[in-house]
Design an enzyme around this catalytic site. Structure first.
Site, PDB file in Angstrom:
ATOM      1  N   ARG A  62    -117.351 -62.409  14.060  1.00  0.00           N
ATOM      2  CA  ARG A  62    -118.020 -61.675  15.128  1.00  0.00           C
ATOM      3  C   ARG A  62    -118.935 -62.532  16.003  1.00  0.00           C
ATOM      4  NH1 ARG A  62    -119.969 -56.471  12.094  1.00  0.00           N
ATOM      5  NH2 ARG A  62    -120.670 -58.197  10.838  1.00  0.00           N
ATOM      6  N   LYS A 168    -110.637 -60.195  -2.903  1.00  0.00           N
ATOM      7  CA  LYS A 168    -111.008 -59.024  -3.660  1.00  0.00           C
ATOM      8  C   LYS A 168    -112.168 -58.317  -2.960  1.00  0.00           C
ATOM      9  CE  LYS A 168    -113.889 -59.146  -7.005  1.00  0.00           C
ATOM     10  NZ  LYS A 168    -115.078 -59.442  -7.817  1.00  0.00           N
ATOM     11  N   ASP A 197    -107.211 -63.681  -7.002  1.00  0.00           N
ATOM     12  CA  ASP A 197    -108.141 -63.503  -8.114  1.00  0.00           C
ATOM     13  C   ASP A 197    -108.567 -64.920  -8.455  1.00  0.00           C
ATOM     14  OD1 ASP A 197    -109.192 -63.497 -10.756  1.00  0.00           O
ATOM     15  OD2 ASP A 197    -108.440 -61.456 -10.954  1.00  0.00           O
ATOM     16  N   HIS A 198    -109.798 -65.284  -8.100  1.00  0.00           N
ATOM     17  CA  HIS A 198    -110.124 -66.718  -8.180  1.00  0.00           C
ATOM     18  C   HIS A 198    -110.089 -67.247  -9.611  1.00  0.00           C
ATOM     19  CE1 HIS A 198    -114.255 -65.529  -9.206  1.00  0.00           C
ATOM     20  NE2 HIS A 198    -114.436 -66.763  -9.615  1.00  0.00           N
ATOM     21  N   LYS A 202    -108.672 -71.243 -11.723  1.00  0.00           N
ATOM     22  CA  LYS A 202    -109.446 -72.127 -12.602  1.00  0.00           C
ATOM     23  C   LYS A 202    -108.491 -72.896 -13.515  1.00  0.00           C
ATOM     24  CE  LYS A 202    -113.452 -69.035 -12.893  1.00  0.00           C
ATOM     25  NZ  LYS A 202    -114.649 -69.723 -12.468  1.00  0.00           N
ATOM     26  N   GLU A 236    -122.702 -63.630 -17.824  1.00  0.00           N
ATOM     27  CA  GLU A 236    -123.389 -64.356 -16.749  1.00  0.00           C
ATOM     28  C   GLU A 236    -124.890 -64.267 -16.973  1.00  0.00           C
ATOM     29  OE1 GLU A 236    -121.375 -64.195 -12.703  1.00  0.00           O
ATOM     30  OE2 GLU A 236    -121.051 -62.190 -13.484  1.00  0.00           O
ATOM     31  N   ASP A 255    -116.101 -55.005 -10.895  1.00  0.00           N
ATOM     32  CA  ASP A 255    -116.387 -56.356 -10.419  1.00  0.00           C
ATOM     33  C   ASP A 255    -115.666 -57.420 -11.243  1.00  0.00           C
ATOM     34  OD1 ASP A 255    -117.762 -58.177  -8.706  1.00  0.00           O
ATOM     35  OD2 ASP A 255    -119.179 -58.609 -10.329  1.00  0.00           O
ATOM     36  N   HIS A 260    -110.545 -60.095 -13.073  1.00  0.00           N
ATOM     37  CA  HIS A 260    -110.590 -61.355 -13.818  1.00  0.00           C
ATOM     38  C   HIS A 260    -110.295 -61.184 -15.313  1.00  0.00           C
ATOM     39  CE1 HIS A 260    -112.335 -62.433 -10.091  1.00  0.00           C
ATOM     40  NE2 HIS A 260    -113.598 -62.219 -10.395  1.00  0.00           N
ATOM     41  N   LYS A 360    -124.099 -58.976 -16.440  1.00  0.00           N
ATOM     42  CA  LYS A 360    -125.035 -59.810 -15.674  1.00  0.00           C
ATOM     43  C   LYS A 360    -126.301 -59.950 -16.510  1.00  0.00           C
ATOM     44  CE  LYS A 360    -122.790 -59.799 -11.613  1.00  0.00           C
ATOM     45  NZ  LYS A 360    -122.171 -61.043 -11.155  1.00  0.00           N
TER      46      LYS A 360
HETATM   47  C1  BG6 Z   1    -116.825 -62.571  -8.728  1.00  0.00           C
HETATM   48  C2  BG6 Z   1    -117.785 -61.436  -8.943  1.00  0.00           C
HETATM   49  O1  BG6 Z   1    -115.530 -62.091  -8.509  1.00  0.00           O
HETATM   50  O2  BG6 Z   1    -116.828 -63.393  -9.880  1.00  0.00           O
HETATM   51  C3  BG6 Z   1    -119.176 -61.954  -9.240  1.00  0.00           C
HETATM   52  O3  BG6 Z   1    -117.821 -60.620  -7.784  1.00  0.00           O
HETATM   53  C4  BG6 Z   1    -119.146 -62.919 -10.397  1.00  0.00           C
HETATM   54  O4  BG6 Z   1    -120.075 -60.883  -9.526  1.00  0.00           O
HETATM   55  C5  BG6 Z   1    -118.083 -63.989 -10.166  1.00  0.00           C
HETATM   56  O5  BG6 Z   1    -120.419 -63.509 -10.504  1.00  0.00           O
HETATM   57  C6  BG6 Z   1    -117.916 -64.835 -11.393  1.00  0.00           C
HETATM   58  O6  BG6 Z   1    -117.112 -65.927 -11.085  1.00  0.00           O
HETATM   59  P1  BG6 Z   1    -117.280 -67.293 -11.828  1.00  0.00           P
HETATM   60  O7  BG6 Z   1    -116.234 -68.173 -11.249  1.00  0.00           O
HETATM   61  O8  BG6 Z   1    -118.682 -67.770 -11.547  1.00  0.00           O
HETATM   62  O9  BG6 Z   1    -117.091 -67.000 -13.278  1.00  0.00           O
END
Ligand code: BG6
Length: 508
Positions: A62, A168, A197-198, A202, A236, A255, A260, A360
């Site tokens: 934007r 996502k 899905d990151h 990994k 986390e 989340d 994941h 968290k």
């Molecule tokens: C994200 C979540 O998809 O993954 C976050 O939205 C989370 O809340 C994160 O902290 C965790 O990813 P990683 O790679 O730090 O384990």
């Protein structure tokens, strides 16, 4: 269902096809993800010589800024977040190929201008670049952008491949995910869609496939006859930071579990695929998800525990509870912790509890899968005063201290037959001296190559939601107080009630 892929034998093995010249378009180019992850990932790919020889990047967002302003911003992001200190020559060369298109996503002129920019790159080079559109925007824009790409004839190209990467969250419920799939697939073919899905990017997550299917020794024990139970943990230490706007509507289940953690579970439980092509791998993963029965409303309280963190300590400092985080409503019932007991009801896994937990503000950051093997049937050493004999445990640690460790009972040196567990360990850090690429580097590369193995397919994302939806619905109809846990601890004591006698959660 996904359409049949055009399988290329080279993609199935370790060898990789050269990547076709590509223009990457990042929608949401000034956003946080682009700033912290995508731009640094693109830079590192350039630095490692992995990008196609001819590559362009167009950022769309934007803010009304000029090409050069965006280049300056990109330079700053890369300098701040790159995993390797930027090399000026590589960075300048990359930035020369960067352009910026301002506008809001509902405006047609934006797409007309984008089309012009793409055409100009093609004309200047005298070739037609493949196009990868990366939707790094708020989810409400996904269908809008895909629709506009279709209307402006940008979703297909006769002489090149067009692919769309979708960040996502892919919906917030099964109904939404289905609708999103329907809308996206009314414009694109499934083989053009790359749902991110990151976690799958990994190294350690991909290593699960190597570990299971490149080593014959684990297969015979990888089943209900030898495995007692499994614990998958994604803990986390961080809180929600400034993400209350998103997180309070999501919660821990949406989340992390829906995406994941279910990915980790499927990689752990899937059958060996016939090949490592995208559809063969994903077919096997989807079968695992289908073998998990969506819980009934009555079962939900028995197989789930959710909780919220209260004030406590993190990194030696006092930190507020969830309800006192900026932007969180005082009466929020959003879970910041969830533990589940799932079962994969098939020949291999029936009867093996699979415990999944995430939260968290727990004591530390750790993502791991712990496979607990059954105890030996008879302990002849007991009479010798052996204390501490434990069943074998295989721990796959995704982060930090990436590696695999196997606990074995070993004789304590001495004149008596005394046994205690010792660990046999493989650590990435010492076994391989090279630095691992960031997840986004691998995933951007794969999207440019057209290899969707590490992306979530349409039926897969719906199967994930089919498991999570009934849990969310049952929770929505509950009104009792949520369990709590102080920040910086291992989570709520209530999680213990999911475990069977003699089982215990691993320490976080
Ligand atoms: C994200 C979540 O998809 O993954 C976050 O939205 C989370 O809340 C994160 O902290 C965790 O990813 P990683 O790679 O730090 O384990």
């Amino acid at each position: 269902m996904a359409v049949a892929e055009q399988e290329n034998p080279l993609v199935q093995g370790l060898e990789r096809l050269p990547v076709h010249p590509t223009t990457l378009v990042i929608f949401g180019g000034t956003g946080d993800l682009a700033h912290r992850k995508l731009l640094p990932a693109v830079y590192n790919l350039a630095h490692d010589g992995s990008l196609p020889e001819r590559f362009n990047l167009i950022a769309v967002s934007r803010s009304d800024i000029a090409h050069d302003d965006y280049r300056a911003m990109a330079r700053e992001s890369i300098t701040q977040y790159s995993r390797t200190p930027p090399d000026e020559q590589v960075l300048s060369k990359l930035l020369e190929r960067v352009r910026y298109v301002p506008g809001t996503f509902d405006v047609d002129s934006l797409f007309a201008q984008l089309g012009e920019e793409l055409k100009q790159f093609d004309e200047e080079a005298g070739i037609v670049f493949n196009r990868v559109f990366y939707l790094s925007t708020a989810p409400q824009f996904f269908t809008l952008i895909v629709g506009k790409l279709g209307e402006h004839a940008l979703s297909h190209c006769e002489d090149a491949e067009v692919r769309v990467v979708i960040e996502k969250p892919f919906g917030t419920s099964l109904a939404e995910a289905r609708e999103l799939n329907r809308e996206v697939l009314s414009v694109l073919d499934e083989r053009q869609v790359f749902r991110i899905d990151h976690y799958l990017g990994k190294e350690t997550v991909q290593n699960m496939l190597a570990f299971r299917f490149a080593n014959g020794m684990f297969e015979p024990i990888w089943n209900r006859n030898f495995i007692d139970y499994v614990q998958i943990t994604a803990a986390e230490d961080l809180g929600i930071g400034r993400r209350a706007g998103y997180y309070d509507h999501a919660g821990a289940l949406r989340d992390l579990v829906q995406n994941h953690m279910l990915q980790l579970l499927t990689l752990l439980c899937m059958e060996p695929p016939v090949t490592f092509s995208a559809n063969d791998v994903r077919d096997e993963k989807v079968k695992v998800l289908h073998a998990i029965h969506p819980p009934t409303a009555e079962a939900v309280p028995q197989i789930t525990v959710r909780a919220q963190y209260t004030a406590g300590m993190a990194e030696g400092k006092e930190v507020p509870g969830y309800l006192d985080e900026e932007g969180v409503p005082d009466d929020s019932r959003t879970e910041t912790y969830v533990a589940l007991r799932l079962e994969v009801d098939n020949w291999r896994w029936a009867g093996v509890p699979i415990y999944v937990r995430t939260g968290k503000r727990l004591a530390r950051k750790v993502t791991e899968i712990a496979v607990q093997l059954k105890p030996v049937p008879h302990l002849a050493f007991q009479a010798e005063g052996s204390v501490g004999v434990q069943p074998n445990q295989l721990i796959m640690t995704m982060q930090p201290n990436e590696g695999v460790s196997l606990s074995l009972g070993a004789k304590i040196p001495g004149t008596r037959m005394r046994i205690r567990p010792v660990n046999m360990e493989f650590l990435y850090g010492t076994a391989f001296l090279s630095q691992s690429p960031e997840a986004y580097e691998r995933l951007i590369m794969d999207a440019m190559r057209g290899d969707a193995t590490l992306f979530t397919r349409d039926d897969e994302v719906e199967a994930q939601w089919r498991i999570c939806d009934p849990i969310l619905q049952a929770w929505a109809s509950e009104d009792g107080a949520l369990p709590t846990y102080p920040a910086g601890t291992s989570g709520p004591a209530e999680a213990n009630r999911l475990l069977a006698d003699g089982q215990r959660w691993r320490t976080i």
